[in-house]
Design an enzyme around this catalytic site. Structure first.
Site, PDB file in Angstrom:
ATOM      1  N   CYS A  78       0.957  -1.353   0.047  1.00  0.00           N
ATOM      2  CA  CYS A  78      -0.056   0.013   0.091  1.00  0.00           C
ATOM      3  C   CYS A  78       0.779   1.205  -0.005  1.00  0.00           C
ATOM      4  O   CYS A  78       0.767   2.082  -0.972  1.00  0.00           O
ATOM      5  CB  CYS A  78      -1.002  -0.097   1.119  1.00  0.00           C
ATOM      6  N   HIS A 136      -2.707   7.077   4.480  1.00  0.00           N
ATOM      7  CA  HIS A 136      -1.503   5.984   4.478  1.00  0.00           C
ATOM      8  C   HIS A 136      -0.098   6.446   4.089  1.00  0.00           C
ATOM      9  O   HIS A 136       0.727   5.692   3.719  1.00  0.00           O
ATOM     10  CB  HIS A 136      -1.947   4.718   3.624  1.00  0.00           C
ATOM     11  N   ASP A 279      -3.808  -0.213  -6.196  1.00  0.00           N
ATOM     12  CA  ASP A 279      -2.441   0.333  -5.563  1.00  0.00           C
ATOM     13  C   ASP A 279      -1.674  -0.870  -5.678  1.00  0.00           C
ATOM     14  O   ASP A 279      -0.555  -0.745  -5.406  1.00  0.00           O
ATOM     15  CB  ASP A 279      -2.671   0.672  -4.095  1.00  0.00           C
ATOM     16  N   ASN A 280      -2.028  -2.205  -5.617  1.00  0.00           N
ATOM     17  CA  ASN A 280      -1.318  -3.521  -5.778  1.00  0.00           C
ATOM     18  C   ASN A 280      -2.002  -4.648  -6.274  1.00  0.00           C
ATOM     19  O   ASN A 280      -3.320  -4.512  -6.077  1.00  0.00           O
ATOM     20  CB  ASN A 280      -0.333  -3.772  -4.530  1.00  0.00           C
TER      21      ASN A 280
HETATM   22 CA    CA Z   1      -2.936  -2.039  -0.942  1.00  0.00          CA
END
Ligand code: CA
Length: 456
Positions: A78, A136, A279-280
Site C-alpha cells: 500500500c 496511509h 495500488d497493488n
Molecule cells: Ca493495497
C-alpha cells in the site's frame, strides 16, 4: 541491453487504436480524477475478464478510453505504492519503502516532506485538489494531506479501516472517526458509499474551475465487510469470503458510476481525464481477501506479476480514442507525469514516469518504458522487467528469470538456460539500485516477516 537478448525472448508491444487522434493543437488542460482501489485482484474487473462480479462503471472507463493490459504499481503493497503514485518517482529514491506505523506522534514515518506531491505540481496552474479516502502516507501533522498540497481532505490517515459507521469512534488505526479537513466527524454511511458521496460533492462544488480529485477507496482491502444491499447481489457465490469481497467491489463500482455521472451532469466529460487502478495486486494465501489475480502468479507483497500488475483504465472523451487496448507496459508512476504534462505545469521534478496521453493518441510510438523495477524492504525482494523478460528475486535471494511472452504465469524459471541474459539484467538492477537509497523509516514491513507478503 535488449539487443543481447535471444530473439525468442523478445515481445513487441502492439497498439490497437481507432480514429485519427493526436492531430491539431493540444487540448486545454483538463480536470483530473484518480480513482484508486486497494488490494483489487487483476482479474476482478469486467474489463479484465471477470465473470462473477459485474463492474459496469469501471468497464465504462475502459470502453470510453483505454485499457492498459500490462500496467504496474510501483510497489506490491500500500503505502510505498501511493508514494510513487503521488510523486511520479520510484519511492526508493527517497526511502519510502515500508508501510508506516500508524502513530500521530511519529514525525519520521511518512512520505518525506522533501518530495513534491501531485497537487503541489499543478497548484500554480489554478487547480484545486481534493483527497478522499485512505491516506496511509504518515499520520503526523507534517504528513497530513492539507500540508502536502491538497486543498480538501475527507477520509482517514491510516492503512485500513472499519467500514461500518457503528464500529468507528475508537482510538486505533482502523477505528478512528473519519476526518473532514482536520476534524473528526460522525459518519453514518457505509465507508465506500461515504467516499463516493464526498467525491460527487467535491465535483459538484469544484466543477466550475480546474480540479484534481484523488479518490482512494480502501475497498476491497480487509476487513471484509459489506451491507446486505450489496451482499444480496451475490447470493449465488458460495464462498463467503469471495461473496463479501464481490459485494465490496460492487459498492466501489457503484461509487465510480456516481462519479462518472457527476462528470456527465456538469458536462465536463470532455474536459476531464479519469484514471482507475489498484495500488497493488490482490493478496493470496492466508491473507487473501477473496481476490483473484489469475492468470498471474502470487499476489500482494511479492514482485511476481500478481503482486505488481494491476487493473488500469483511463478515459478522456474526445482526446483518448474509445476502446483502445494498450499493450506496452505502463506504470502508476506515469500518472503524475501525465498530469503534470497535461496541466502544462512547469514544476521541477525528476520523474520516473512519462506522459501517457501521446502514446494513447498515437503521437508517440514505441514502449513508454525500457524497463520497470520493484524493490521491497531495502532489497529483501526485487523485480525487474525489460520487454517480456522478468527477473524476480524472492527473499531467498535466488534470481528467477521468466519470459512473460510465453509464460505469463511465471511458472517456468529459465535462468539456467540464459545465464548471460540474466547477468545483463542483474547489471541493470545494480545500476538502478545505485540510484536509490535505503528506507528512511522502518515501518511494519521492515520487521522480519514470517513470509514475504507484507501487511497493510
Ligand atoms: Ca493495497
Amino acid at each position: 541491453m535488449t539487443r543481447h537478448l535471444p530473439a525468442c525472448l523478445l515481445i513487441l508491444g502492439t497498439v490497437v487504436v481507432a480514429g485519427a487522434y493526436g492531430q491539431g493543437p493540444p487540448p486545454p488542460p483538463p480536470n483530473f480524477v484518480i480513482i484508486l482501489a486497494d488490494d483489487l485482484g487483476y482479474a476482478d474487473v469486467g474489463f479484465n475478464g471477470c465473470r462473477d462480479i459485474p463492474t459496469p462503471h469501471l468497464d465504462a472507463i475502459a470502453a470510453n478510453g483505454v485499457r492498459c493490459a500490462q500496467a504496474y504499481a510501483s510497489h506490491p503493497f500500500c503505502s510505498p505504492s501511493r508514494a510513487g503514485l503521488l510523486t511520479g518517482r520510484y519511492q526508493q529514491r527517497f526511502g519510502h519503502e515500508n508501510n508506516p506505523v500508524y502513530d500521530p506522534d511519529d514525525e519520521q514515518s511518512g512520505l518525506p516532506v522533501s518530495q513534491i506531491l501531485l497537487p503541489q505540481m499543478i497548484h500554480g496552474e489554478g487547480y484545486i485538489s481534493g483527497a478522499i479516502g485512505k491516506w496511509h502516507l504518515g499520520a503526523a501533522e507534517r504528513f497530513h494531506p492539507l500540508n502536502r498540497g491538497f486543498d480538501e481532505f475527507f477520509g482517514f490517515l491510516g492503512g485500513g479501516h472499519q467500514y461500518f459507521p457503528e464500529r468507528l469512534g475508537g482510538r486505533t488505526e482502523y477505528t478512528t472517526d473519519l476526518i473532514r479537513e482536520r476534524e473528526p466527524i460522525k459518519e453514518t454511511e457505509y465507508l465506500t458509499d461515504a467516499f463516493s458521496r464526498e467525491a460527487v460533492a467535491f465535483i459538484d462544488r469544484r466543477h466550475a474551475r480546474r480540479f484534481c480529485l484523488y479518490l482512494a477507496f480502501n475497498a476491497p482491502h480487509t476487513p471484509l465487510q459489506a451491507p446486505p444491499r450489496y451482499l444480496e447481489r451475490f447470493a449465488s457465490i458460495q464462498d463467503e469470503k469471495r461473496r463479501t469481497y464481490a459485494a465490496m467491489v460492487s459498492a466501489l463500482d457503484d461509487g465510480v458510476g456516481r462519479v462518472l455521472d457527476a462528470l456527465r451532469r456538469h458536462h465536463i466529460e470532455e474536459s476531464t481525464l479519469v484514471f482507475f487502478l489498484s495500488d497493488n495486486g490482490g493478496p493470496v494465501g492466508e491473507r487473501s481477501n477473496g481476490s483473484d489475480n489469475r492468470p498471474l502468479r502470487d499476489g500482494k507483497g511479492t514482485t511476481y506479476e500478481g503482486g505488481v500488475r494491476v487493473p488500469f483504465a483511463a478515459c478522456w472523451k474526445g482526446v483518448i480514442p474509445a476502446g483502445i487496448v494498450y499493450e506496452p507496459m505502463v506504470s502508476a508512476l506515469d500518472i503524475a507525469a501525465t498530469i503534470r504534462s497535461q496541466a502544462r505545469a512547469t514544476v521541477d521534478q525528476d520523474f520516473d514516469g512519462v506522459d501517457l496521453v501521446p502514446y494513447w493518441t498515437r503521437e508517440r510510438s514505441g514502449p513508454p518504458h525500457p524497463a520497470l523495477y520493484w524493490r521491497t524492504g531495502g532489497g529483501t525482494t526485487f523485480g525487474l522487467r525489460v520487454d517480456a523478460l522478468k527477473v524476480v528475486i524472492p527473499p531467498d535471494g535466488t534470481p528467477r528469470l521468466f519470459d512473460l511472452a510465453a509464460d505469463a504465469s511465471e511458472r517456468r524459471d529459465v535462468a539456467a538456460d540464459h545465464t548471460e541474459v540474466l547477468r545483463g539484467l542483474l547489471r541493470l538492477r545494480d545500476a538502478w539500485n545505485r540510484q536509490m537509497i535505503q528506507p528512511v523509516f522502518p515501518g511494519r514491513s521492515a520487521k522480519p516477516p514470517a513470509r514475504p507478503a507484507a501487511p497493510g
